[in-house]
Scaffold this motif. Structure first.
Motif, mmCIF file in Angstrom:
data_model
loop_
_atom_site.group_PDB
_atom_site.id
_atom_site.type_symbol
_atom_site.label_atom_id
_atom_site.label_comp_id
_atom_site.label_asym_id
_atom_site.label_seq_id
_atom_site.Cartn_x
_atom_site.Cartn_y
_atom_site.Cartn_z
ATOM 1 N N VAL A 134 0.794 -1.138 -0.063
ATOM 2 C CA VAL A 134 0.132 -0.010 0.061
ATOM 3 C C VAL A 134 0.956 1.296 -0.002
ATOM 4 N N VAL A 135 2.011 1.117 0.859
ATOM 5 C CA VAL A 135 2.696 2.351 0.896
ATOM 6 C C VAL A 135 4.105 1.713 0.116
ATOM 7 N N THR A 136 4.101 2.437 -1.137
ATOM 8 C CA THR A 136 5.101 2.053 -2.110
ATOM 9 C C THR A 136 6.315 3.435 -2.127
ATOM 10 N N ASP A 137 7.591 2.998 -2.661
ATOM 11 C CA ASP A 137 8.546 3.903 -2.548
ATOM 12 C C ASP A 137 9.027 4.130 -4.048
ATOM 13 N N VAL A 138 9.406 5.572 -4.151
ATOM 14 C CA VAL A 138 9.899 6.127 -5.086
ATOM 15 C C VAL A 138 11.402 6.258 -5.003
ATOM 16 N N VAL A 139 12.279 5.830 -5.624
ATOM 17 C CA VAL A 139 13.865 5.879 -5.338
ATOM 18 C C VAL A 139 14.453 5.484 -6.791
ATOM 19 N N ASP A 302 20.216 9.841 -2.271
ATOM 20 C CA ASP A 302 19.394 9.947 -3.557
ATOM 21 C C ASP A 302 17.923 10.365 -2.988
ATOM 22 N N ARG A 303 17.117 11.029 -3.771
ATOM 23 C CA ARG A 303 15.859 11.328 -3.784
ATOM 24 C C ARG A 303 15.042 10.263 -3.288
#
Ligand SMILES: O=C(O)CCC(=O)C(=O)O
Ligand SMILES: [Fe+2]
Length: 314
Positions: A134-139, A302-303
């Motif tokens: 449900v909580v995803t990550d953008v890296v 990183d972001r």
């Protein structure tokens, strides 16, 4: 500009609502998230619904009221809550893959995002994306620098309706910035129907287009249903992905209308830079979003964004 795109409207500004948390409000949100964190298990049902709902009910009253306005009036293209708690000292180096991003130090931030998102609706994930989390990550990920998905970096992530292909797509996309990068701004765009001629809008409202599932999903349909790109009942509402949309075969009028829509969305594209502690909620019906290119470092600095899809409650 070609003559289907009205000349007097070269670029329109998106309306962005800003909600700035005071220090006291930030502490209140941090306390609630810290209380929830031990119950966070991640995955497909990260927190017991009741616990989350109860905690969300204790969020600062002003935040609750202002987000309710966004939810009910659906006026802004995006809303940015800034000054959300960021416990930077607990946060691990940015991982190089979403799979490693559910770290102990990021859990409290996942709780912050789920809490604030709960004021808009229910957060959900996709079985076909990031293991259904449900909580995803953008890296940014090594090897993905030039890909068409959010783990890219050097290549700009083109504007898109989140999960445009899917009927059950989110009403809002929530993006919580934990770390920012030089460059790499989030972007938003939208359609003001007055920027296109009426006959082009009419074509875009007909099922003469094909949307393909984007590469972030492990979904490979044999057949694609024909769909509209502009909602027939409300021309502000769009459903389109710059990299994954086509006109149906042998329909030059639809192909031209798609070109015109792309031209307007390109012209209206603007930066929505997120700083650590900013949570953007993009209205996925009236706005598209993307991300500018940036240079990844892969050194832990990183972001890093936490992301949720939100469906408003009926
Ligand atoms: O990285 C961003 O700012 C946006 C990425 C994106 O489009 C997404 O995660 O859905
Ligand atoms: Fe997206």
């Amino acid at each position: 500009m070609n003559d289907h795109v009205r000349e007097h409207t070269t670029m329109e500004r998106a309306s962005i609502e800003r909600i700035e948390l005071s220090e006291q409000e930030r502490h209140q949100v941090a306390r609630l998230a810290t209380e929830l964190a031990p119950a966070f298990v991640g995955g497909r049902s990260p927190l017991p619904t009741r616990l989350l709902g109860e905690a969300a009910g204790r969020l600062p009253a002003r935040l609750v009221a202002e987000v309710a306005q966004v939810r009910e009036r659906r006026l802004p293209h995006a809303c940015v809550v800034s000054g959300a708690p960021l416990l930077a000292e607990r946060l691990e180096p940015t991982p190089q893959h979403w799979r490693e991003a559910q770290t102990a130090g990021s859990v409290v931030h996942a709780c912050v995002l789920l809490l604030v998102a709960d004021l808009l609706g229910e957060s959900f994930g996709w079985a076909s994306q990031q293991d259904g989390r449900v909580v995803t990550d953008v890296v940014p990920s090594p090897g993905q620098e030039d890909s068409l998905v959010s783990s890219s970096s050097r290549a700009e992530l083109a504007w898109h309706t989140e999960d445009a292909y899917f009927e059950q797509r989110a009403d809002f996309v929530g993006l919580f910035c934990l770390r920012a990068a030089t460059g790499g701004a989030t972007t938003v765009s939208f359609l003001d129907p007055a920027q296109l001629s009426a006959d082009v809008v009419e074509v875009l409202q007909q099922p003469r287009f094909l949307l393909r599932p984007d590469d972030a999903h492990d979904v490979h349909p044999d057949d694609l249903a024909r769909t509209w790109l502009v909602d027939p009942s409300d021309a502000r509402r769009i459903r389109v992905d710059r990299d994954f949309t086509d006109a149906v075969a042998d329909d030059p009028e639809a192909a031209r209308a798609l070109d015109d829509l792309v031209e307007v969305l390109d012209a209206n594209l603007q930066d929505l830079p997120l700083a650590p502690g900013d949570i953007a909620f993009v209205d996925n019906a009236v706005a598209v979003h993307g991300r500018r290119s940036f240079t990844p470092r892969f050194d832990g600095t990183d972001r890093w964004l936490k992301r949720v899809n939100v469906r408003t409650r009926a």
